[in-house]
Design an enzyme around this catalytic site. Structure first.
Site, short mmCIF file in Angstrom:
data_model
loop_
_atom_site.label_atom_id
_atom_site.label_comp_id
_atom_site.label_asym_id
_atom_site.label_seq_id
_atom_site.Cartn_x
_atom_site.Cartn_y
_atom_site.Cartn_z
N GLY A 220 23.22 40.59 14.52
CA GLY A 220 23.78 40.44 15.86
C GLY A 220 22.81 39.61 16.85
O GLY A 220 21.89 38.72 16.37
N ILE A 221 22.98 39.85 18.14
CA ILE A 221 21.98 39.25 19.34
C ILE A 221 21.02 39.96 19.60
O ILE A 221 21.00 41.30 19.70
CB ILE A 221 23.09 39.05 20.47
CG1 ILE A 221 22.24 37.80 21.30
CG2 ILE A 221 23.49 40.20 20.94
CD1 ILE A 221 23.14 37.36 22.51
N GLY A 222 19.97 39.54 20.11
CA GLY A 222 18.84 40.39 20.69
C GLY A 222 17.18 40.02 19.88
O GLY A 222 17.28 39.06 19.10
N GLY A 223 16.30 40.55 20.64
CA GLY A 223 15.17 40.34 20.04
C GLY A 223 14.82 40.59 18.62
O GLY A 223 14.20 39.83 17.79
N GLU A 243 29.73 37.08 12.77
CA GLU A 243 30.72 37.31 14.05
C GLU A 243 30.12 36.19 14.96
O GLU A 243 30.99 35.39 15.58
CB GLU A 243 30.39 38.64 14.71
CG GLU A 243 31.19 38.88 15.94
CD GLU A 243 30.98 40.20 16.47
OE1 GLU A 243 31.49 41.18 15.73
OE2 GLU A 243 30.62 40.45 17.46
#
Length: 440
Positions: A220-223, A243
């Site tokens: 997924g997205i993020g740090g 995704e």
């Protein structure tokens, strides 16, 4: 391109204002998603707010400011979405939006049964010599289903929209009523490695230890996602079935770390639903045959995900309660994003041979008014909080204090394990609450 095709483009050409003039009061109007948003036409439609009323705008995860919300008469418009981006959240707060809860793997149902467009505007790539244009960095995930529901299609042809390859990624000039030439640069997410804070670095090490050579990745997205992805440079023969495509995955592909030599679903190619990243990412995707873009019901289908051995899914959450229920789209009455694809990949990864699903997040989110840490691990959620992933689906949970596989634990052991993942200052109160609730 032959002369007959050129004539089709010329005969169908309109300005953005002329295309906007086709919209009528009372209509449902599809305008795009994420990095495939027909912005020039959308702005022209909003400029007609004095002339229109009761127009429903279908869209999802819109990043740039939507002029529908800031025009002279915003009450002329209503937003319908299945995933909240910055702008849909803004619309919801202003009482201008409807939200439909749906797994991304079933987004075709939103197109078929919830939002029936009278007219649709697609942002597409430049045409090839045969008159085909690509749905671009994000449109492939759902535009094929919109296309099935209306033949009233207007294309915004945009040289900044990449021509991506895969399944159902193209539309022909013969399928469009009109075309608008409008070059709008894509929204960008900064790329490159970012210095991780201590908590993120610790979580990424836990996760990297769980990813073997030959694994197939959804991140997924993020740090945490960024740190983990760049940390994978020491691995070999990785695959990508995700995704969302972002810059760190691109770098692993360029370096040969991701070579897709082992996945069994679409072997040899990176399977992607949509892309959001830097300008360099969009340029990398353009006419790149190593990429396979597909609709969400293909890319996010748990059955297809499970075909890849050693499938690793890494996502995040806003909060988790002591029962193991996960809130990833909002808290209380505050809707932040949407159901998304978390459930698709949590289940798909666990169905795969050697597959694992991880939910990783920092144990705290700021501090309380008294200065104590505010725990993401809570006894129970605030009233009206939506459970994105039920406790029966959750497998590994990771914070900076460790990782634990909740899947096979009893209720009491699960409670103890989750308390152990919380900030030490929060553990006594969580333990006291668990005893008061009778689950410890």
């Amino acid at each position: 391109m032959n002369d007959a095709l050129r004539r089709q483009f010329q005969e169908k050409e309109l300005t953005a204002a002329q295309a906007a003039g086709l919209v009528k009061s009372g209509q449902k109007v599809y305008i795009g998603c994420c990095t495939s948003y027909a912005r020039a036409i959308a702005d022209a439609i909003s400029a007609r707010s004095q002339e229109l009323e009761d127009v429903t705008i279908g869209c999802s995860n819109i990043i740039p400011p939507m002029s529908f919300l800031d025009c002279e008469h915003p009450e002329a418009f209503w937003i319908s979405t299945y995933f909240m981006g910055y702008e849909e959240r803004r619309a919801l707060k202003r009482g201008m939006a409807d939200f439909t809860s749906v797994h991304l793997g079933q987004v075709d149902q939103w197109c078929y049964h919830t939002f029936h467009p009278d007219i649709a505007f697609f942002d597409v790539s430049l045409p090839d010599e045969n008159g085909y244009m690509s749905f671009g960095a994000s449109g492939c995930c759902m535009h094929p289903f919109i296309l099935e529901r209306t033949d009233n299609i207007i294309l915004q042809i945009n040289r900044f929209s990449p021509y991506v390859t895969g399944e159902r990624t193209l539309i022909h000039i013969s399928q469009a009523k009109h075309v608008v030439w409008a070059d709008e640069e894509k929204e960008v997410l900064p790329g490159g490695p970012m210095e991780a804070d201590e908590e993120t670095a610790i979580m990424s090490r836990y996760l990297l230890d769980q990813i073997p050579d030959g694994a197939c990745l959804q991140i997924g997205i993020g740090g945490v996602a960024n740190a983990v992805t760049y940390g994978l440079r020491s691995k070999n023969d990785l695959g990508c079935h995700t995704e969302m495509m972002f810059d760190a995955l691109m770098e692993l592909m360029k370096e040969g770390v991701i070579n897709n030599s082992r996945p069994k679903f679409i072997p040899g190619r990176s399977v992607v639903g949509f892309a959001f990243g830097s300008k360099a990412l969009y340029e990398y995707l353009d006419h790149n045959e190593t990429m396979f873009f597909g609709p969400f019901p293909v890319v996010n289908n748990p059955v297809n995900i499970a075909k890849n051995d050693n499938m690793i899914s890494i996502n995040t959450a806003m909060s988790i309660d002591l029962f193991g229920q996960v809130a990833a789209e909002g808290m209380g009455l505050n809707q932040f994003s949407g159901t998304g694809g978390q459930g698709d990949y949590v289940r798909g990864a666990q169905l795969a041979k050697g597959g694992k699903s991880f939910l990783a997040f920092k144990s705290t989110l700021g501090v309380n008014p008294d200065g104590s840490p505010k725990s993401r691990i809570v006894p129970y959620f605030p009233p009206a909080t939506i459970v994105t992933t039920p406790r029966s689906d959750v497998q590994y949970v990771v914070t900076e204090y460790g990782e634990v596989n909740l899947k096979t634990l009893t209720m009491r052991d699960r409670t103890r394990a989750l308390i152990g993942l919380a900030h030490p200052d929060c553990r006594p109160e969580l333990t006291a609450q668990a005893k008061k609730m009778g689950i410890l």
